[in-house]
Every structure is written in structure tokens, then in C-alpha cells.
Motif scaffolding. Structure first.
Motif, PDB file in Angstrom:
ATOM      1  N   ALA A   1      40.216 -31.728  13.046  1.00  0.00           N
ATOM      2  CA  ALA A   1      39.625 -32.966  12.549  1.00  0.00           C
ATOM      3  C   ALA A   1      38.665 -32.673  11.393  1.00  0.00           C
ATOM      4  N   LEU A   2      37.831 -31.649  11.561  1.00  0.00           N
ATOM      5  CA  LEU A   2      36.905 -31.271  10.492  1.00  0.00           C
ATOM      6  C   LEU A   2      37.660 -30.783   9.263  1.00  0.00           C
ATOM      7  N   ALA A   3      38.744 -30.043   9.486  1.00  0.00           N
ATOM      8  CA  ALA A   3      39.575 -29.581   8.373  1.00  0.00           C
ATOM      9  C   ALA A   3      40.138 -30.763   7.599  1.00  0.00           C
ATOM     10  N   THR A   4      40.613 -31.775   8.317  1.00  0.00           N
ATOM     11  CA  THR A   4      41.170 -32.966   7.676  1.00  0.00           C
ATOM     12  C   THR A   4      40.121 -33.666   6.828  1.00  0.00           C
ATOM     13  N   LEU A   5      38.893 -33.738   7.318  1.00  0.00           N
ATOM     14  CA  LEU A   5      37.813 -34.356   6.550  1.00  0.00           C
ATOM     15  C   LEU A   5      37.408 -33.500   5.350  1.00  0.00           C
ATOM     16  N   ALA A   6      37.602 -32.182   5.452  1.00  0.00           N
ATOM     17  CA  ALA A   6      37.219 -31.277   4.364  1.00  0.00           C
ATOM     18  C   ALA A   6      38.225 -31.269   3.223  1.00  0.00           C
ATOM     19  N   VAL A   7      39.462 -31.625   3.494  1.00  0.00           N
ATOM     20  CA  VAL A   7      40.505 -31.555   2.462  1.00  0.00           C
ATOM     21  C   VAL A   7      40.178 -32.439   1.253  1.00  0.00           C
ATOM     22  N   PRO A   8      39.815 -33.711   1.422  1.00  0.00           N
ATOM     23  CA  PRO A   8      39.470 -34.502   0.227  1.00  0.00           C
ATOM     24  C   PRO A   8      38.303 -33.930  -0.565  1.00  0.00           C
ATOM     25  N   LEU A   9      37.335 -33.334   0.129  1.00  0.00           N
ATOM     26  CA  LEU A   9      36.223 -32.693  -0.574  1.00  0.00           C
ATOM     27  C   LEU A   9      36.730 -31.565  -1.451  1.00  0.00           C
ATOM     28  N   ALA A  10      37.595 -30.717  -0.894  1.00  0.00           N
ATOM     29  CA  ALA A  10      38.141 -29.604  -1.671  1.00  0.00           C
ATOM     30  C   ALA A  10      38.924 -30.109  -2.873  1.00  0.00           C
ATOM     31  N   ARG A  11      39.688 -31.179  -2.680  1.00  0.00           N
ATOM     32  CA  ARG A  11      40.429 -31.760  -3.804  1.00  0.00           C
ATOM     33  C   ARG A  11      39.461 -32.281  -4.871  1.00  0.00           C
ATOM     34  N   SER A  12      38.359 -32.882  -4.456  1.00  0.00           N
ATOM     35  CA  SER A  12      37.393 -33.426  -5.418  1.00  0.00           C
ATOM     36  C   SER A  12      36.733 -32.328  -6.244  1.00  0.00           C
ATOM     37  N   LEU A  13      36.763 -31.090  -5.728  1.00  0.00           N
ATOM     38  CA  LEU A  13      36.185 -29.944  -6.428  1.00  0.00           C
ATOM     39  C   LEU A  13      37.239 -29.184  -7.231  1.00  0.00           C
ATOM     40  N   ASP A  14      38.377 -29.841  -7.460  1.00  0.00           N
ATOM     41  CA  ASP A  14      39.454 -29.327  -8.319  1.00  0.00           C
ATOM     42  C   ASP A  14      40.155 -28.103  -7.742  1.00  0.00           C
ATOM     43  N   LEU A  15      40.115 -27.961  -6.436  1.00  0.00           N
ATOM     44  CA  LEU A  15      40.884 -26.907  -5.794  1.00  0.00           C
ATOM     45  C   LEU A  15      42.290 -27.411  -5.469  1.00  0.00           C
ATOM     46  N   SER A  16      43.262 -26.520  -5.550  1.00  0.00           N
ATOM     47  CA  SER A  16      44.611 -26.822  -5.081  1.00  0.00           C
ATOM     48  C   SER A  16      44.620 -26.573  -3.575  1.00  0.00           C
ATOM     49  N   VAL A  17      44.905 -27.595  -2.784  1.00  0.00           N
ATOM     50  CA  VAL A  17      44.680 -27.531  -1.346  1.00  0.00           C
ATOM     51  C   VAL A  17      45.970 -27.747  -0.574  1.00  0.00           C
ATOM     52  N   GLN A  18      46.090 -27.031   0.548  1.00  0.00           N
ATOM     53  CA  GLN A  18      47.114 -27.324   1.537  1.00  0.00           C
ATOM     54  C   GLN A  18      46.471 -27.159   2.914  1.00  0.00           C
ATOM     55  N   MET A  19      47.048 -27.819   3.932  1.00  0.00           N
ATOM     56  CA  MET A  19      46.488 -27.701   5.276  1.00  0.00           C
ATOM     57  C   MET A  19      47.582 -27.404   6.299  1.00  0.00           C
ATOM     58  N   TYR A  20      47.314 -26.383   7.115  1.00  0.00           N
ATOM     59  CA  TYR A  20      48.133 -26.042   8.277  1.00  0.00           C
ATOM     60  C   TYR A  20      47.189 -26.047   9.485  1.00  0.00           C
ATOM     61  N   ASN A  21      47.267 -27.069  10.315  1.00  0.00           N
ATOM     62  CA  ASN A  21      46.348 -27.106  11.441  1.00  0.00           C
ATOM     63  C   ASN A  21      47.079 -27.115  12.781  1.00  0.00           C
ATOM     64  N   GLN A  22      46.308 -27.069  13.861  1.00  0.00           N
ATOM     65  CA  GLN A  22      46.861 -27.000  15.213  1.00  0.00           C
ATOM     66  C   GLN A  22      46.132 -27.995  16.106  1.00  0.00           C
ATOM     67  N   ALA A  23      46.906 -28.693  16.948  1.00  0.00           N
ATOM     68  CA  ALA A  23      46.334 -29.545  18.001  1.00  0.00           C
ATOM     69  C   ALA A  23      45.363 -30.568  17.442  1.00  0.00           C
ATOM     70  N   SER A  24      45.673 -31.130  16.301  1.00  0.00           N
ATOM     71  CA  SER A  24      44.737 -32.058  15.672  1.00  0.00           C
ATOM     72  C   SER A  24      44.729 -33.406  16.375  1.00  0.00           C
ATOM     73  N   PRO A  25      43.548 -33.926  16.665  1.00  0.00           N
ATOM     74  CA  PRO A  25      43.452 -35.329  17.057  1.00  0.00           C
ATOM     75  C   PRO A  25      43.676 -36.212  15.842  1.00  0.00           C
ATOM     76  N   ARG A  26      43.830 -37.481  16.082  1.00  0.00           N
ATOM     77  CA  ARG A  26      43.861 -38.444  14.987  1.00  0.00           C
ATOM     78  C   ARG A  26      42.421 -38.634  14.484  1.00  0.00           C
ATOM     79  N   VAL A  27      42.260 -38.697  13.192  1.00  0.00           N
ATOM     80  CA  VAL A  27      40.911 -38.638  12.603  1.00  0.00           C
ATOM     81  C   VAL A  27      40.396 -39.997  12.178  1.00  0.00           C
ATOM     82  N   GLY A  28      41.264 -40.848  11.652  1.00  0.00           N
ATOM     83  CA  GLY A  28      40.802 -42.122  11.100  1.00  0.00           C
ATOM     84  C   GLY A  28      41.800 -43.240  11.295  1.00  0.00           C
TER      85      GLY A  28
END
Length: 278
Positions: A170-197
């Protein structure tokens, strides 16, 4: 994507090696928190962390000595009173950067997981849709580490893979838009994620066009939570492992999820009990 003949049907574009490295690093993050808890929850300045890979699935495949670990990133949030806990770090492995979040381990973590009410979300990127909301507990923990995370990510360039398990996803999912806003090329591979929003958050996230995969044990209740009007993001990559119906076993980062991604053709761990005993 669904399990086929008891194996994992890996979707086109899914990089199994990346998923496995993420699983290894999540296990290191889990052990980091275990060390902090065993030391009686010291303050950041008093915590001496020795990175270790204790998971029987991954410990013979990777060496922590081959990883460069950044500073621990701590969250300060309210649960009864003020809590300060270590949640994540940036790791460099074979020249690639990973942002790694550990899952729920303290009583306060599990309490924050259960704060199901939706709350307004402040998007770090431009022109979000209206009505974007996320889970109150996840967002409080995330906001408690936000400034430190910004400082850490601002020093990075290039591609960043974001990963986590459970609350960490869940925290990773929330961090992804931040990383994108800082001009990083981002991808996410997570495990057992709850629904976030809510649906508006899922739409906002989808519009960012971030490659996102969620490894899910279909017998695990956490990916089915929180209840109510929550919507998942990304592509589900699933397997089914019941493990005597015990939720802690189905949800385990090492012996359930790591085992599955390192054995995608036969993801049910036949030696689960011995794996759990180390």
C-alpha cells in the motif's frame, strides 16, 4: 492473470527476475523490522541495523553483501500516541535501484491497516481527477515518512523499481506517483497488496501509465481488503495456496509469496512448516 494448472500464468511483459529480486529485498526489509522489534523499538538514532536475508527461500540465492543499502526511512504517525517506525529503504543491486517497503509487523501497523475510512488524497502530479481518496491508515503512515522519502528520491536518477508486501505494498502504491513527479522512470512489482483507494484513485494511478504488477495468493484475505468502495490498481498475477486455512500462513512474505515467485510452475510450498521454522 490467473493460476493455470496450479501454476502462475505470468502475463506478457512480466519480468520474473525483477519480481524475484523484489521478493528477496522485501524479505530483507521484513528482517530489518524484526531486528528493530527485537531491540525493543529503539529511536532512529539508537537503532543499529545489520542487513540480513533470513528467508529460507531466498537466503542461498542472494547475498546482502552484494546490495548497497541507503538510509532507513522512518514514519512518525499517531496510533494512540506518537509512533516512529522504520518502513523502507532504497537498495542498489547490480546497478539497479529499488525502493523497498516492509509489511505490517507491530501492533500499531495492524491497527493502521484497519482504519478503513476513506480520506482525501493530495496528488503530487498535475491535473488529478476530482474525488480521489485513499485509506486513512495507509495514508497516515505514508505521510509520516513523506518528507524523508522525498529527500531520498530527489537524489536518484533513471529507473526505480518500487516493491513491498502487505501494508508495504500500500505504501509502495502511494509512493509511485511521488517518484513519477520527481521525473523518475518507475515500475512496481508488489506482493499481497490491499486495495489502497477508491475508483478515482485507481483512475488517477492508471493514467500515470506505470507498469504495475500485484502478486496475489487468492486464498489470502489481505488483497480482498479493505471492505467497501476500494479498487485495485495494476495487473494481478495470482496463485492459490491455502496452507490449512491459516491466514498468517497464506499471507507470509517468505514461505508463501517468495516460494511462489521462485517456483511459478508449482507455487504451493510442500515444506511450509520447515520453511517457517527457518
Amino acid at each position: 492473470m490467473s493460476a493455470s494448472d496450479n501454476g502462475i500464468n505470468l502475463p506478457e511483459g512480466y519480468d520474473l527476475t525483477t519480481a524475484q529480486i523484489c521478493s528477496f529485498l522485501v524479505n530483507v526489509a521484513s528482517d530489518m523490522c524484526a531486528q528493530w522489534l527485537a531491540a525493543n523499538k529503539p529511536a532512529p538514532s539508537d537503532f543499529s541495523w545489520k542487513p540480513a536475508n533470513q528467508c529460507p527461500v531466498t537466503r542461498d540465492l542472494y547475498k546482502v553483501e552484494d546490495v548497497e543499502f541507503g538510509n532507513l526511512i522512518w514514519s512518525t504517525f499517531q496510533y494512540g500516541n506518537s509512533k516512529t517506525e522504520p518502513f523502507c529503504f532504497v537498495a542498489t543491486y547490480k546497478g539497479k535501484k529499488y525502493l523497498v517497503f516492509r509489511g505490517s509487523q507491530s501492533g500499531a501497523d495492524f491497527g493502521m491497516d484497519s482504519e478503513y475510512k476513506l480520506t482525501d488524497y493530495a496528488a503530487p502530479t498535475s491535473a488529478p481527477p476530482s474525488g480521489v481518496q485513499v485509506e486513512t491508515g495507509f495514508y497516515a503512515v505514508y505521510n509520516g515518512l513523506l518528507e524523508s522519502l522525498k529527500d531520498e528520491l530527489a537524489s536518484l536518477k533513471g529507473t526505480l523499481t518500487v516493491t513491498g508486501h502487505s501494508l508495504g505494498s500500500a505504501l509502495a502504491t502511494l509512493a509511485v506517483p511521488l517518484a513519477r513527479s520527481l521525473d523518475l522512470s518507475v515500475q512496481m512489482y508488489n506482493q499481497a497488496s490491499p486495495r489502497v483507494g477508491n475508483a478515482a484513485f485507481a483512475s488517477y494511478y492508471t493514467d500515470l501509465k506505470i507498469t504495475t504488477y500485484r502478486l496475489v495468493n487468492t486464498a489470502d484475505s489481505v488483497p480482498k481488503s479493505p471492505p467497501g468502495s476500494y479498487v485495485h490498481v495494476g495487473t494481478e498475477v495470482d496463485f492459490t495456496a491455502v496452507y490449512d486455512g491459516k491466514e498468517a500462513n497464506k499471507h507470509n512474505a517468505c514461505c508463501s509469496y517468495s516460494y511462489a515467485i521462485f517456483n511459478p510452475k508449482a507455487p504451493i510450498n510442500p515444506n511450509f512448516d520447515s520453511c517457517m521454522s527457518g
